[in-house]
Design an enzyme around this catalytic site. Structure first.
Site, PDB file in Angstrom:
ATOM      1  N   SER A   1       5.750  56.003 -21.630  1.00 25.67           N
ATOM      2  CA  SER A   1       6.294  54.790 -21.015  1.00 25.67           C
ATOM      3  C   SER A   1       5.738  54.702 -19.603  1.00 25.67           C
ATOM      4  O   SER A   1       5.761  55.687 -18.853  1.00 25.67           O
ATOM      5  CB  SER A   1       7.818  54.878 -20.961  1.00 25.67           C
TER       6      SER A   1
ATOM      7  N   HIS B   1       3.861  52.706 -24.279  1.00 22.03           N
ATOM      8  CA  HIS B   1       5.161  52.059 -24.463  1.00 22.03           C
ATOM      9  C   HIS B   1       5.435  51.222 -23.211  1.00 22.03           C
ATOM     10  O   HIS B   1       5.525  51.770 -22.103  1.00 22.03           O
ATOM     11  CB  HIS B   1       6.230  53.137 -24.657  1.00 22.03           C
TER      12      HIS B   1
ATOM     13  N   ASP C   1       7.863  48.722 -21.213  1.00 25.41           N
ATOM     14  CA  ASP C   1       9.268  48.331 -21.122  1.00 25.41           C
ATOM     15  C   ASP C   1       9.420  47.008 -20.374  1.00 25.41           C
ATOM     16  O   ASP C   1       9.277  46.965 -19.151  1.00 25.41           O
ATOM     17  CB  ASP C   1      10.065  49.421 -20.399  1.00 25.41           C
TER      18      ASP C   1
ATOM     19  N   MET D   1      11.853  44.128 -19.078  1.00 25.65           N
ATOM     20  CA  MET D   1      13.283  43.954 -18.763  1.00 25.65           C
ATOM     21  C   MET D   1      13.484  42.616 -18.070  1.00 25.65           C
ATOM     22  O   MET D   1      12.715  42.263 -17.165  1.00 25.65           O
ATOM     23  CB  MET D   1      13.742  45.065 -17.832  1.00 25.65           C
TER      24      MET D   1
ATOM     25  N   HIS E   1       8.448  47.052 -25.720  1.00 28.09           N
ATOM     26  CA  HIS E   1       9.906  47.179 -25.908  1.00 28.09           C
ATOM     27  C   HIS E   1      10.583  46.075 -25.096  1.00 28.09           C
ATOM     28  O   HIS E   1      10.638  46.144 -23.867  1.00 28.09           O
ATOM     29  CB  HIS E   1      10.309  48.588 -25.438  1.00 28.09           C
TER      30      HIS E   1
ATOM     31  N   MET F   1      13.462  44.417 -23.696  1.00 30.79           N
ATOM     32  CA  MET F   1      14.878  44.479 -23.312  1.00 30.79           C
ATOM     33  C   MET F   1      15.226  43.124 -22.707  1.00 30.79           C
ATOM     34  O   MET F   1      15.356  42.960 -21.487  1.00 30.79           O
ATOM     35  CB  MET F   1      15.100  45.635 -22.326  1.00 30.79           C
TER      36      MET F   1
ATOM     37  N   MET G   1      17.563  54.258 -29.219  1.00 28.47           N
ATOM     38  CA  MET G   1      17.670  54.577 -27.794  1.00 28.47           C
ATOM     39  C   MET G   1      18.502  55.844 -27.635  1.00 28.47           C
ATOM     40  O   MET G   1      19.626  55.918 -28.153  1.00 28.47           O
ATOM     41  CB  MET G   1      18.353  53.440 -27.024  1.00 28.47           C
TER      42      MET G   1
ATOM     43  N   ASP H   1      13.643  56.965 -27.829  1.00 26.87           N
ATOM     44  CA  ASP H   1      13.263  56.545 -26.469  1.00 26.87           C
ATOM     45  C   ASP H   1      14.382  56.880 -25.495  1.00 26.87           C
ATOM     46  O   ASP H   1      15.505  56.376 -25.634  1.00 26.87           O
ATOM     47  CB  ASP H   1      13.006  55.026 -26.493  1.00 26.87           C
TER      48      ASP H   1
END
Ligand code: DX5
Ligand code: ZN
Length: 215
Positions: free
Chosen positions: A6, A31, A33, A35, A64, A66, A135, A173
């Site tokens: 990540s 990965h 992330d 957000m 990913h 979020m 998660m 993760d």
């Protein structure tokens, strides 16, 4: 077990160099992330940054999301170069059409479960996804402690995937390090996302090798 670093705790002022280091460590994919400050209490980056990352690496990009409302941005993430798009089961976008759209865009579809969401919640969607992500911390921040009580959930998903003979890959993760990765592998995880532990490890190549050696 495969390893997906990540980039969340990277030095974003030197992102290309940080990504090179991850490549040199033998990582299998990156990965990313995303957000939105609504679904989780933090903000990170979106399609324009992913497009720049795409230009500096050949590694597959696992994104990913979020996000409370990921559906309107799926085209933009696919165009930016995402290889897989991972929605949260708890998001507000209707899941079935979003997952179908991801596949129609030629990308791999995935669903993520927050710690409070039971394994069974994803069972009706297993035919629509290529990956499921458990998660092992509350989403939103890197560097948190691994929640060992998520291991039975990972094992339950592994059992259901195998029972139905589905080609769904199982990811974990959050809080993955040299000590917790073997527990996740034992629970049946195929891919470990690793952020802060990999970035701070004195020997990232050995870190990745040791996870690759796990069954
Ligand atoms: C947390 C993110 C994770 C995080 C992992 O919301 O989804 O991918 O970056 O970082 P570590 O490995 O430090 O827990
Ligand atoms: Zn993540």
């Amino acid at each position: 077990m495969k390893v997906a670093p990540s980039i969340l705790t990277c030095d974003f002022a030197h992102l290309a160099e940080e990504i090179k280091k991850m490549e040199m460590s033998g990582a299998d994919m990156l990965h990313l992330d995303v957000m939105d400050g609504v679904f989780v209490p933090n903000l990170s980056f979106g399609p324009p940054v992913i497009e720049k990352i795409r230009a500096v690496t050949e590694l597959p990009l696992d994104v990913h999301l979020m996000m409370e409302q990921p559906a309107p941005l799926l085209d933009a993430f696919a165009a930016a170069g995402a290889d897989s798009l991972n929605l949260h089961l708890e998001c507000a976008s209707p899941l079935k059409p979003a997952l179908e759209k991801i596949r129609a865009l030629g990308r791999r579809s995935a669903l993520t479960l927050k710690p409070g969401t039971p394994a069974e919640a994803v069972f009706p969607y297993l035919e629509l996804i290529d990956m499921v992500l458990v998660m092992t911390v509350e989403p939103g921040f890197g560097g948190q402690q691994f929640m060992a009580d998520m291991l039975p959930k990972a094992a339950a998903l592994r059992a259901e995937i195998d029972r139905r003979r589905l080609p769904v890959v199982l990811q974990v993760d959050g809080g993955i390090n040299r000590c917790t990765a073997p527990l996740a592998a034992k629970a049946g995880a195929d891919i470990a996302v690793a952020g802060s532990a990999l970035l701070t490890d004195p020997d990232p190549r050995d870190f990745v090798d040791s996870l690759h050696a796990l069954g």
